[in-house]
Structure formats: C-alpha cells, structure tokens
Write an enzyme that holds these catalytic residues in place. Sequence first.
Site, PDB file in Angstrom:
ATOM      1  N   THR A 230       0.827  -1.201   0.000  1.00 14.44           N
ATOM      2  CA  THR A 230       0.000   0.000   0.000  1.00 14.44           C
ATOM      3  C   THR A 230       0.863   1.255   0.000  1.00 14.44           C
ATOM      4  OG1 THR A 230      -1.491   1.285   1.407  1.00 14.44           O
ATOM      5  CG2 THR A 230      -0.155  -0.333   2.530  1.00 14.44           C
ATOM      6  N   ASP A 231       0.287   2.338  -0.515  1.00 11.54           N
ATOM      7  CA  ASP A 231       1.004   3.622  -0.470  1.00 11.54           C
ATOM      8  C   ASP A 231       1.140   4.147   0.963  1.00 11.54           C
ATOM      9  OD1 ASP A 231      -1.671   4.330  -0.035  1.00 11.54           O
ATOM     10  OD2 ASP A 231      -1.746   5.840  -1.623  1.00 11.54           O
ATOM     11  N   GLU A 232       0.353   3.555   1.893  1.00  7.37           N
ATOM     12  CA  GLU A 232       0.402   4.052   3.278  1.00  7.37           C
ATOM     13  C   GLU A 232       1.747   3.791   3.935  1.00  7.37           C
ATOM     14  OE1 GLU A 232      -2.935   3.480   5.803  1.00  7.37           O
ATOM     15  OE2 GLU A 232      -4.378   3.751   4.188  1.00  7.37           O
TER      16      GLU A 232
ATOM     17  N   TYR B 102      -1.936  -0.281  11.166  1.00  2.00           N
ATOM     18  CA  TYR B 102      -2.111  -0.976   9.875  1.00  2.00           C
ATOM     19  C   TYR B 102      -0.917  -0.730   8.962  1.00  2.00           C
ATOM     20  CZ  TYR B 102      -3.437  -1.459   4.965  1.00  2.00           C
ATOM     21  OH  TYR B 102      -3.433  -1.770   3.625  1.00  2.00           O
TER      22      TYR B 102
ATOM     23  N   LYS C 113       2.010  -3.247   7.400  1.00  2.00           N
ATOM     24  CA  LYS C 113       2.250  -3.468   5.968  1.00  2.00           C
ATOM     25  C   LYS C 113       3.701  -3.119   5.615  1.00  2.00           C
ATOM     26  CE  LYS C 113      -0.359  -4.496   3.147  1.00  2.00           C
ATOM     27  NZ  LYS C 113      -0.779  -5.849   2.654  1.00  2.00           N
TER      28      LYS C 113
HETATM   29  P1  NAD Z   1     -10.209  -6.877   2.493  1.00  2.00           P
HETATM   30  O1  NAD Z   1     -10.198  -6.579   3.947  1.00  2.00           O
HETATM   31  O2  NAD Z   1     -11.401  -6.568   1.666  1.00  2.00           O
HETATM   32  O3  NAD Z   1      -9.880  -8.419   2.255  1.00  2.00           O
HETATM   33  C1  NAD Z   1      -8.916  -9.110   2.999  1.00  2.00           C
HETATM   34  C2  NAD Z   1      -9.139 -10.606   2.783  1.00  2.00           C
HETATM   35  O4  NAD Z   1      -8.104 -11.301   3.509  1.00  2.00           O
HETATM   36  C3  NAD Z   1     -10.485 -11.115   3.337  1.00  2.00           C
HETATM   37  O5  NAD Z   1     -11.077 -11.985   2.402  1.00  2.00           O
HETATM   38  C4  NAD Z   1     -10.099 -11.865   4.603  1.00  2.00           C
HETATM   39  O6  NAD Z   1     -10.977 -12.937   4.914  1.00  2.00           O
HETATM   40  C5  NAD Z   1      -8.703 -12.364   4.237  1.00  2.00           C
HETATM   41  N1  NAD Z   1      -7.872 -12.631   5.414  1.00  2.00           N
HETATM   42  C6  NAD Z   1      -7.679 -11.823   6.490  1.00  2.00           C
HETATM   43  N2  NAD Z   1      -6.855 -12.438   7.378  1.00  2.00           N
HETATM   44  C7  NAD Z   1      -6.504 -13.634   6.824  1.00  2.00           C
HETATM   45  C8  NAD Z   1      -5.661 -14.693   7.236  1.00  2.00           C
HETATM   46  N3  NAD Z   1      -5.010 -14.657   8.405  1.00  2.00           N
HETATM   47  N4  NAD Z   1      -5.522 -15.760   6.429  1.00  2.00           N
HETATM   48  C9  NAD Z   1      -6.180 -15.823   5.239  1.00  2.00           C
HETATM   49  N5  NAD Z   1      -7.001 -14.844   4.805  1.00  2.00           N
HETATM   50  C10 NAD Z   1      -7.154 -13.762   5.584  1.00  2.00           C
HETATM   51  O7  NAD Z   1      -8.904  -6.148   1.929  1.00  2.00           O
HETATM   52  P2  NAD Z   1      -8.670  -5.453   0.501  1.00  2.00           P
HETATM   53  O8  NAD Z   1      -9.113  -4.050   0.574  1.00  2.00           O
HETATM   54  O9  NAD Z   1      -9.145  -6.345  -0.562  1.00  2.00           O
HETATM   55  O10 NAD Z   1      -7.070  -5.431   0.486  1.00  2.00           O
HETATM   56  C11 NAD Z   1      -6.347  -6.545  -0.028  1.00  2.00           C
HETATM   57  C12 NAD Z   1      -4.853  -6.241   0.081  1.00  2.00           C
HETATM   58  O11 NAD Z   1      -4.550  -5.065  -0.645  1.00  2.00           O
HETATM   59  C13 NAD Z   1      -4.390  -5.994   1.529  1.00  2.00           C
HETATM   60  O12 NAD Z   1      -3.131  -6.576   1.673  1.00  2.00           O
HETATM   61  C14 NAD Z   1      -4.293  -4.474   1.614  1.00  2.00           C
HETATM   62  O13 NAD Z   1      -3.292  -4.103   2.523  1.00  2.00           O
HETATM   63  C15 NAD Z   1      -3.891  -4.112   0.190  1.00  2.00           C
HETATM   64  N6  NAD Z   1      -4.311  -2.798  -0.296  1.00  2.00           N
HETATM   65  C16 NAD Z   1      -5.616  -2.394  -0.200  1.00  2.00           C
HETATM   66  C17 NAD Z   1      -5.992  -1.172  -0.750  1.00  2.00           C
HETATM   67  C18 NAD Z   1      -7.425  -0.690  -0.695  1.00  2.00           C
HETATM   68  O14 NAD Z   1      -7.683   0.449  -1.086  1.00  2.00           O
HETATM   69  N7  NAD Z   1      -8.376  -1.487  -0.264  1.00  2.00           N
HETATM   70  C19 NAD Z   1      -5.032  -0.359  -1.370  1.00  2.00           C
HETATM   71  C20 NAD Z   1      -3.708  -0.806  -1.434  1.00  2.00           C
HETATM   72  C21 NAD Z   1      -3.360  -2.035  -0.912  1.00  2.00           C
HETATM   73  O1  DAU Z   2      -4.124   4.065   0.543  1.00  2.00           O
HETATM   74  C1  DAU Z   2      -4.375   2.700   0.492  1.00  2.00           C
HETATM   75  C2  DAU Z   2      -5.211   2.274   1.676  1.00  2.00           C
HETATM   76  O2  DAU Z   2      -6.542   2.759   1.430  1.00  2.00           O
HETATM   77  C3  DAU Z   2      -5.228   0.766   1.882  1.00  2.00           C
HETATM   78  O3  DAU Z   2      -3.930   0.331   2.204  1.00  2.00           O
HETATM   79  C4  DAU Z   2      -6.202   0.388   3.010  1.00  2.00           C
HETATM   80  O4  DAU Z   2      -6.283  -1.016   3.133  1.00  2.00           O
HETATM   81  C5  DAU Z   2      -7.574   0.934   2.666  1.00  2.00           C
HETATM   82  O5  DAU Z   2      -8.485   0.660   3.706  1.00  2.00           O
HETATM   83  C6  DAU Z   2      -7.503   2.441   2.413  1.00  2.00           C
HETATM   84  O6  DAU Z   2      -7.194   3.138   3.647  1.00  2.00           O
HETATM   85  P1  DAU Z   2      -7.894   4.536   4.011  1.00  2.00           P
HETATM   86  O7  DAU Z   2      -7.816   4.708   5.471  1.00  2.00           O
HETATM   87  O8  DAU Z   2      -7.395   5.625   3.135  1.00  2.00           O
HETATM   88  O9  DAU Z   2      -9.415   4.202   3.524  1.00  2.00           O
HETATM   89  P2  DAU Z   2     -10.843   4.488   4.207  1.00  2.00           P
HETATM   90  O10 DAU Z   2     -11.855   4.151   3.185  1.00  2.00           O
HETATM   91  O11 DAU Z   2     -10.948   3.880   5.547  1.00  2.00           O
HETATM   92  O12 DAU Z   2     -10.823   6.060   4.401  1.00  2.00           O
HETATM   93  C7  DAU Z   2     -10.609   6.940   3.305  1.00  2.00           C
HETATM   94  C8  DAU Z   2     -10.612   8.352   3.858  1.00  2.00           C
HETATM   95  O13 DAU Z   2     -11.942   8.682   4.297  1.00  2.00           O
HETATM   96  C9  DAU Z   2      -9.716   8.555   5.063  1.00  2.00           C
HETATM   97  O14 DAU Z   2      -9.141   9.858   4.994  1.00  2.00           O
HETATM   98  C10 DAU Z   2     -10.673   8.490   6.259  1.00  2.00           C
HETATM   99  C11 DAU Z   2     -11.968   9.040   5.684  1.00  2.00           C
HETATM  100  N1  DAU Z   2     -13.215   8.476   6.244  1.00  2.00           N
HETATM  101  C12 DAU Z   2     -13.359   7.128   6.284  1.00  2.00           C
HETATM  102  C13 DAU Z   2     -14.509   6.548   6.794  1.00  2.00           C
HETATM  103  C14 DAU Z   2     -14.656   5.059   6.865  1.00  2.00           C
HETATM  104  C15 DAU Z   2     -14.239   9.311   6.671  1.00  2.00           C
HETATM  105  O15 DAU Z   2     -14.107  10.545   6.607  1.00  2.00           O
HETATM  106  N2  DAU Z   2     -15.376   8.746   7.173  1.00  2.00           N
HETATM  107  C16 DAU Z   2     -15.552   7.405   7.275  1.00  2.00           C
HETATM  108  O16 DAU Z   2     -16.617   6.962   7.786  1.00  2.00           O
END
Ligand code: NAD
Ligand code: DAU
Length: 379
Positions: free
Chosen positions: A140-142, A165, A169
């Site tokens: 992730t970019d985080e 988190y 990562k």
């Molecule tokens: P998500 O929370 O929707 O899905 C995570 C999945 O992992 C779920 O199906 C869960 O059951 C499974 N899981 C959790 N713990 C586990 C374990 N111990 N063993 C096996 N499976 C397990 O997450 P997402 O948003 O799809 O993110 C997927 C990946 O991409 C993560 O690694 C996250 O850090 C990364 N990522 C997410 C975003 C985003 O915007 N959502 C952006 C950049 C990177």
């Molecule tokens: O940047 C990549 C990341 O993006 C991934 O690595 C993470 O897995 C993914 O969850 C996401 O993280 P964020 O914290 O950026 O996403 P989230 O959707 O939780 O929040 C996006 C922005 O919105 C953040 O600035 C917090 C704000 N927010 C979020 C929620 C849930 C609100 O203002 N209100 C809300 O209820």
Amino acid sequence: MKTYLVTGGAGFIGSNFVKYMLRQHENIRIVVLDALTYAGYLGTIDADIDNDRCTFVRGDICDRELVDSLFAQYRFDVVVNFAAESHVDRSIENPQLFLQTNILGTQNLLDCARRAWVNGKDAQGYPTWQDGVRYHQVSTDEVYGSLGPTGFFTEDTPLQPHSPYSASKTSADLVVMAYRDTYHMPVSITRCSNNYGPYHFPEKLIPLMINNVLEGKKLPVYGQGTNVRDWLYVEDHCKAIDLVVNEAADGSIYNVGGHNERQNIEIVRIIIRTIRRLMEERPEFRALLKRQDKDADGQIDISWINDDLITYVKDRLGHDQRYGIDPSRIKADLGWYPETTFEVGIEKTILWNLEHRDWVQAVSGSDYQTYYERMYAGR
Ligand code: NAD
Ligand code: DAU
C-alpha cells in the site's frame, strides 16, 4: 500452465483479481486461500469456483502446516498475497491482530514458498530457485506516511508509516525484501493507492457513504473532510499486479496509482449528487431507499438526498493528511496506466451497489452493525 496461490481472494481486491485473471488468462489455475474473516465472503467468488481452474480453501496464512500441504498438493508457481487485516480504523482498536496477520502471515507464506521452491545452492551458498516462480506482495502507499500539499510518493520515498495498519504493511514489505536480499528469493511488491469498485466492504469510505444514503443515515466525515486520497478503480489495480507478476524483474517494487487525488468531502459530495441523479433518471431505484416518504407528485421523495446529510465527526487518530502516487516507473517499464476515469468508475461503483443489495446485505450482518454502532456512536 501456471498455478497461482491467491491469498485473501474472498476479499475486495483479491476477489476482483481472481475474476480478472480467470477472464484474462485461459491457461492458469488459481487456488484461493482465505480465512473468511468478517471481510471475506465466499459468495463473492462462489460462481468462479469450479474446482478445475479455480479452487477454494478456507484457512489462515499463518498456518504453516496447511500452507506447506497446499504447496505440496498444488505445486504453485506464483503466490499473490492479498490476505491482510486492511482497515485503518480497526487497527487503531486492535493493533496486535494486524501485526499477527500482516507480518507473521507474510513471513509464513515466504517460508513455505522457500521450502517448496528452493532447488539447490550457488557457489556463494545462496539458494537457487525453480524456474518461473514468484512471490508477490500486495502492499500500500500508506507505507510512505503522509504528504504535505505538494509532491508525490515515488518508490524511493522513505518508509514512514503512522497507523498500526500501515506499520504492519511496512514491516511485511521489509520482510519480503529481506528474503530477497538474504535468499535471493524471486519476489515483487506493488504499493497501490486507495481502490474502489465492486465488492468493496461497506466499512470503507466510498461504500459506506453509498449505503448510508440508501439507509437514510447521516454521512460521517472525519475531521474537516480535507484529507486527500488518490483513488484507483480496482480493475486497474488488478491489471497492474498481473503485469508486475508476469513481466517485471525479480526484486521489483512498483507504485500503482493514477493522479486522481480528491479531498474526502469532494468524494462524499460526488456520491450524493450521483445517487440523486441516478434516482431521477431511473425512478425504480427509489424503491431501494429506506425512506419511502412521498413527494407532492406521489413519487418517492428524494429531495432530502443532498449535502445536509453530511455530518463532520471526530477525526481518526493519527489521520494521514494526503496520499499521492507518482506512477512514472510502472508506466515507463510496463506501459501501465489507469484506464478507468473517476467519473466513469464512481458511477459504475454506485450502480453496482444499487444493483447488488443482496451482496451488501449478506456482508453487513449483525457483526457489521455492532461494529458500526461502536465505531460511530461516540464520534
Ligand atoms: P479486504 O479486507 O477486503 O480483504 C482481505 C481478505 O483477507 C479477506 O477476504 C479476509 O478474509 C482475508 N484474510 C484476512 N486475514 C486472513 C488470514 N489470516 N488468512 C487468510 N485470509 C485472511 O482487503 P482489501 O481491501 O481487498 O485489500 C487486499 C490487500 O490489498 C491488503 O493486503 C491491503 O493491505 C492491500 N491494499 C488495499 C488497498 C485498498 O484500497 N483497499 C489499497 C492498497 C493495498
Ligand atoms: O491508501 C491505500 C489504503 O486505502 C489501503 O492500504 C487500506 O487497506 C484501505 O483501507 C484504504 O485506507 P484509508 O484509510 O485511506 O481508507 P478508508 O476508506 O478507511 O478512508 C478513506 C478516507 O476517508 C480517510 O481519509 C478516512 C476518511 N473516512 C473514512 C470513513 C470510513 C471518513 O471521513 N469517514 C468514514 O466513515
């Protein structure tokens, strides 16, 4: 034929990746390993599981015996690790689970892959590896921390995570690169910005706001709503991972994002406007609204779908101000670019949420309601 182990394939991005890969490649086999935590839902991929090209195994990436046995049974060529605890707010409540899954789970996968894939030693004592194998870490970019008003994250930006988190990562990325340096393991990493699209769990900003409008609830914006995220349509992320896994050199790290930076408040306003427009264009969608009051013409009223729904709530602790990706490296090396504009992607996403209420209801049962009440009650 390549065999992929896709961990976390019942979650948001993992399930989109499974579908994308099965569409794009005739000659692959995928084994999905997923623990089905609150964030994983088998119904998301059950139509893809045919036990020929795609198989599902429920289990934990931290379970060494299980993962070793899967390597022995399926002889994976590629591991793509999506499995993680992914929600920043939950990591503030329970950091240990994030460290356990995201760091130790990654390390376990790396070790199981090492046991299965090493086939000898070179003259200096480094392990040698089977041809064509690759471990890919979805990061992730985080990991880069937070930006001020200018500049972008490049792959050389120092790692400076803030939340539990993102610290987990970042640690996982460091472990992956340690296996590269120490064992010459064929690895790659992608660090992507915020994804949005189908099958996004409703705890995250975009689906949460869409669902709250439909439920007639307030839209909780943290702080002033001025934090910036760089949004990417999930299919563009899947395409980037496919390219990196199959075309990038071993040891590569690529940022993935598309110069689509938006303040949170702008995202929320776009969602309100788009839902209202869709309800005007297709009145049948009004039946999905929880509020069924009628307007003067006897139609279901939608005049309340406006910015008054927004409520500013207590900020997230340690809230990163701005993320912004510089995608020059992946564009130059692999020709990747985001194909879906935000205007197109957000409308597709909202329509998907309107047309898949069964899915949303299935994943937002009583556990999610309890979480929502706990997380938002005191804000
Ligand atoms: P998500 O929370 O929707 O899905 C995570 C999945 O992992 C779920 O199906 C869960 O059951 C499974 N899981 C959790 N713990 C586990 C374990 N111990 N063993 C096996 N499976 C397990 O997450 P997402 O948003 O799809 O993110 C997927 C990946 O991409 C993560 O690694 C996250 O850090 C990364 N990522 C997410 C975003 C985003 O915007 N959502 C952006 C950049 C990177
Ligand atoms: O940047 C990549 C990341 O993006 C991934 O690595 C993470 O897995 C993914 O969850 C996401 O993280 P964020 O914290 O950026 O996403 P989230 O959707 O939780 O929040 C996006 C922005 O919105 C953040 O600035 C917090 C704000 N927010 C979020 C929620 C849930 C609100 O203002 N209100 C809300 O209820």
